[in-house]
Design a protein around this motif. Sequence first.
Motif, PDB file in Angstrom:
ATOM      1  N   SER A 232      -5.699   6.655  -4.200  1.00  0.00           N
ATOM      2  CA  SER A 232      -4.284   6.287  -4.216  1.00  0.00           C
ATOM      3  C   SER A 232      -3.858   5.756  -2.856  1.00  0.00           C
ATOM      4  O   SER A 232      -3.194   4.710  -2.757  1.00  0.00           O
ATOM      5  CB  SER A 232      -3.444   7.500  -4.606  1.00  0.00           C
ATOM      6  N   ILE A 233      -4.235   6.453  -1.801  1.00  0.00           N
ATOM      7  CA  ILE A 233      -3.875   6.017  -0.452  1.00  0.00           C
ATOM      8  C   ILE A 233      -4.508   4.675  -0.133  1.00  0.00           C
ATOM      9  O   ILE A 233      -3.873   3.794   0.463  1.00  0.00           O
ATOM     10  CB  ILE A 233      -4.300   7.077   0.580  1.00  0.00           C
ATOM     11  N   ALA A 234      -5.763   4.481  -0.529  1.00  0.00           N
ATOM     12  CA  ALA A 234      -6.455   3.226  -0.227  1.00  0.00           C
ATOM     13  C   ALA A 234      -5.690   2.033  -0.797  1.00  0.00           C
ATOM     14  O   ALA A 234      -5.503   1.007  -0.112  1.00  0.00           O
ATOM     15  CB  ALA A 234      -7.876   3.265  -0.784  1.00  0.00           C
ATOM     16  N   PHE A 235      -5.234   2.140  -2.043  1.00  0.00           N
ATOM     17  CA  PHE A 235      -4.496   1.031  -2.655  1.00  0.00           C
ATOM     18  C   PHE A 235      -3.115   0.876  -2.029  1.00  0.00           C
ATOM     19  O   PHE A 235      -2.679  -0.247  -1.726  1.00  0.00           O
ATOM     20  CB  PHE A 235      -4.375   1.237  -4.163  1.00  0.00           C
ATOM     21  N   HIS A 236      -2.412   1.982  -1.813  1.00  0.00           N
ATOM     22  CA  HIS A 236      -1.070   1.894  -1.239  1.00  0.00           C
ATOM     23  C   HIS A 236      -1.123   1.426   0.213  1.00  0.00           C
ATOM     24  O   HIS A 236      -0.256   0.655   0.649  1.00  0.00           O
ATOM     25  CB  HIS A 236      -0.371   3.246  -1.339  1.00  0.00           C
ATOM     26  N   LYS A 237      -2.106   1.871   0.961  1.00  0.00           N
ATOM     27  CA  LYS A 237      -2.240   1.436   2.354  1.00  0.00           C
ATOM     28  C   LYS A 237      -2.513  -0.068   2.414  1.00  0.00           C
ATOM     29  O   LYS A 237      -1.978  -0.790   3.257  1.00  0.00           O
ATOM     30  CB  LYS A 237      -3.371   2.204   3.042  1.00  0.00           C
ATOM     31  N   ARG A 238      -3.342  -0.526   1.486  1.00  0.00           N
ATOM     32  CA  ARG A 238      -3.664  -1.957   1.465  1.00  0.00           C
ATOM     33  C   ARG A 238      -2.423  -2.803   1.220  1.00  0.00           C
ATOM     34  O   ARG A 238      -2.174  -3.777   1.932  1.00  0.00           O
ATOM     35  CB  ARG A 238      -4.717  -2.235   0.383  1.00  0.00           C
TER      36      ARG A 238
END
Length: 559
Positions: A371-377
């Motif tokens: 989740s963080i990986a997509f939102h951070k991107r």
Amino acid sequence: KALQLIRYSAFQCDHVPALMQLGTMSLFNSHGFRRNLPTAMAAFERAAAHGDSTAQRYVGLLSATGLGTPGAQRDYARAIVYLSFAAVGGDTASQQALGYYHLTGIGVEKECNEASWHYARVAERAVDAFLDGPPTGRHLPSERVKLTTWSGGPYGWDASGPGNPRLSAYGNGKDILQFYRMQAEEGNALYEFQLGLALYWGMHNVTRNYLGAAKYFKRAAQRWDPNLSAEQSALSRSQIASAHATGYLGWMYWRGEGVAENVSTARSWFELGLERRDSRSMNGIAHMLDRGLGGLPADSERAFSLWSEAASRENTDAQAQLGVKLWQRGQFQQAAAWFAKAAQHDHPLALLYLGNMHRAGQGLPENCQMSIAFHKRVAELVDWAIDQPMHAAQEALRRGDLGTALVHYLFAGELGYESAQLNAAWILDQQWPIRSAEWRALAHVWDQTALALWNRAANQGNTDGRVKTGDYYYYGRGTGLRPPHGTLRGDTPDYERAAVYYRVAAETEHSSIGMWNLGYMYEHGLGVPTDYHLAHRMYGMALLTNPEAYLPIYMSLVA
């Protein structure tokens, strides 16, 4: 006189706008005002006391980077207090920094759920900013420049990894454009379309030119041969280019890019493209049908059908829109499949939904890190909501203001931008600002700051950052405290830690320099036991990984 009035309003009257103006001028060297970090910090602290969230963010970032603290030492405890207040006040950049801190454990305990909460809020605001523009959303900001790339990387062209170090990562955009232009002038529809694309999107050394793009798209669109069958057109590169050009013209008229905005004309081009089975035109008509625009009656089912066909033809926006419609129908797994396809091309909407679905375990496994990986991107990709710090840094570089670029990069690095961490570390590594008196007071901590930044970039998968972190431990740069007037390189080397970084770079990131460095350490027993067999193996692996490195490797083997 204007400056005197601003100072009086700021410090004598506690006027918040004046405090913010003075702080910004003092920090970013603007309006002819010479940078003064203590003045900037004092002004922002006064404004922050009045609850201004932007001022609170600046106090937090100045504390985190050490630019506004005694002795230039980072003060994360203070930074987190101010950033937390700013985030509560709605400051998106502060929330992004807190998300990064909780993700990596900087100044706080690592807490995935807390990081995920912050990044989800930032991603939502980022997508809101993306959609708050022309139809289907704004164009994404330009590619983040990595300063090391312009000189081929810290060690030369691609030397930190496999490949030919003589090849630039960028072609000469003007030469490519000239080739396209020559072919287009001969009436080649394919190159007319390619030239239109290059002008529409821009490329290295070539700025966007919507007017020129429209000209060549029209020429390509007019070269459609109606006498060819559908089967023949599907195999003809000229026919395909002509069809795609009609779709681009539809978008340009709808969005008012290089031509007067005209929804009816856009619809006409889309309908022509639809006859030619162009996916961009299908997507355009689907948007119009979904919202009842362009004189078309609202027809969600036909819109869904067109999005399905356009998505199957690899149209990224159609894939994202189809995913949204499937998600709304509760078909979460099918939605996730289309979002995943669109996310491969960094579609902000797809990235947001994938992050949300992983966070909620909706159609996808519940996974905080994913989740963080997509939102951070998406937060870093679509950064209008936080004043585009990377863009501001690049603009400062174009003006020749290296100090202001460094400030922006340091701040963006605290927000988690890997390219900003790399750029700030490279500027400090090369000691570019040392000629400026304003930075000499901070020179004693440059190596410590650079080491921290190289390490953070490495932790985000940057191979150059990994090897450079190893170099700093190997040579003893920034590995311990020095007196303010000490030498710039007086720390004790830590060969064991250097070997750890080189090993990771060599074994997991296929860095030829990491392999060679590790081989050298095995040969000489530095941080690892002396082992000539392993040294020989590492030298050999470096040669296989990057044949251009044959000279230093052969010299090592002969020695």
